[in-house]
Write an enzyme that holds these catalytic residues in place. Sequence first.
Site, PDB file in Angstrom:
ATOM      1  N   TYR A 127       0.814  -1.222   0.000  1.00  0.00           N
ATOM      2  CA  TYR A 127       0.000   0.000   0.000  1.00  0.00           C
ATOM      3  C   TYR A 127       0.846   1.270   0.000  1.00  0.00           C
ATOM      4  O   TYR A 127       0.359   2.337  -0.371  1.00  0.00           O
ATOM      5  CB  TYR A 127      -0.945   0.020   1.204  1.00  0.00           C
TER       6      TYR A 127
ATOM      7  N   HIS B  80       0.865 -11.906   1.268  1.00  0.00           N
ATOM      8  CA  HIS B  80      -0.085 -11.157   0.444  1.00  0.00           C
ATOM      9  C   HIS B  80      -0.586 -11.956  -0.763  1.00  0.00           C
ATOM     10  O   HIS B  80      -1.765 -11.888  -1.112  1.00  0.00           O
ATOM     11  CB  HIS B  80       0.560  -9.845  -0.027  1.00  0.00           C
TER      12      HIS B  80
END
Length: 386
Positions: A139, A199
Site C-alpha cells: 500500500y 499477500h
Amino acid sequence: MRLAVAITTLLTASVTTFAPRAVVATSAAPSVYHHHSRIITAFGITNSSNRTPTQRMASTTTTSDADRDALLACPTIPLNNGMKHPAIGFGTYKVGFIPASASSAVASGSSGGTEKTAEECVSEALEVGYRFIECAEFYGNESEVGKAIAKSGVPREELFVCSKVWTTTIEKGPDAIRAQLEKTLSDLGTDYVDLYLVHWPVPGKHVEAYKTLESLVEEGKVRGIGLSNYAVEDYLEIKEAGMKIPAAVNQIEINPFLHRKNTIDFFKKEGVVLQSYRSLRDGKAFEHPTLVKIAEQHGRTTAQILGRWCVQKGYVFMPKSVKKERMIENAKVFDFTLSDEEMEELDALTTPEAIETFQGLYRKCVNRDTSKDGTMDGVKMDITAD
C-alpha cells in the site's frame, strides 16, 4: 434522535469476549444472531423505510457519541489462536497513495499521492471509532498510518493492526521478509503487529515465506499469521509441507457478486476466518436493483446492505473510504438484520462470469511485480475457483 438497539451475538460456551466488544456469530452458524443477556445501545439511526434517500444520508454526515461508542463495541470473531478479531475494520489500500502496479494506476499511467493523505484519513477513521486497521507493504502508506496512530492517542492495546508482506519481498526470501517486518513495525510505530499475512501465494516462494512468518510468531514480533488471496490448493501446499502454526485468516475478495462458496466453506472447516476485501465492490454495484430494493425496505444505503450481508455471513468487513461521512455510514451495519430470503437473494448475485474473471485475476497476480511478472511460470492453472 432515537437510538437503534444492536443485539449482540451469543456464541458457544467456549467463546469468551473482551470488553467493550460483543462477539459475532462463528463460522459454524454464520447467519444466525441470538439474543444476548446484555443489549448495547448502538447507532443513532432509525429503521423506518419511509425516509427519503437524502434523509437517510443526512444521518451519516456527522458522528455522535452513540455512533462512536457502538463502533468501539463492535462484535468480534474468535480466531484459532485465541485472539479476538474485530468484525469490522478500516482498509488503507489506495488511501493517500496509489501503488504503481495498482489497476487504477496502470490504467491512468500515474501513481503516487492522492488529494487526501493517509494520515488524515486514518486519523478520521480512528476518531470515528475504527480500531482494526488493515495495512500492507504494497500500500506504500504505512508510515502515514503510523503518524495517525501516534497522534490519535489511542493505546496500542486497543488497536488491532494487520499488515501483509508483498510479492517482491516474498521472492527475495526470509532475510528480506524479516527486514520488511522491521520496516513495517518502525513505520507503524509499534513493536508488534496483531496479524501478518502472505499477500499472494508466489509460486515456489510462498511456503518458505509462511515458515518465516511462523518463526516471527515464536520471536514475539507477530501475534498471529495468515494468508491473503490463497486458493484451496495454495493452502494445502503449505499444510503438506508441515504447517506448525495454523493460518488464522485468509483475506480474499468477498461480496455478493463474488461469493466463492466452495472455497469459503473449505477454509471455514479448516478453522480459518475469512477477511473480506472489496466488500463494497469499490462502489460499482451501489445502483444494482436488488441492492436498491433491499436498502429501501430497511431504510438503509446500499453500502450498508453489502456490509450487513458480510458481517451476517461471519466474514470480517473491511470497508475503506477517504470521506469521513462514508466511514460513519459504512460502520452502521450491526443494528439491523437481513432476512433469510434477502440473504439468499444476495447470494444469488454471483455469476459464472464473475468466477471466470476471478480465476484470470488470480493467474495474473500471483507473480505480480516479481521477476516472473507477466508469465504463467509456476502458476496453478487448475484451482478451486468457486
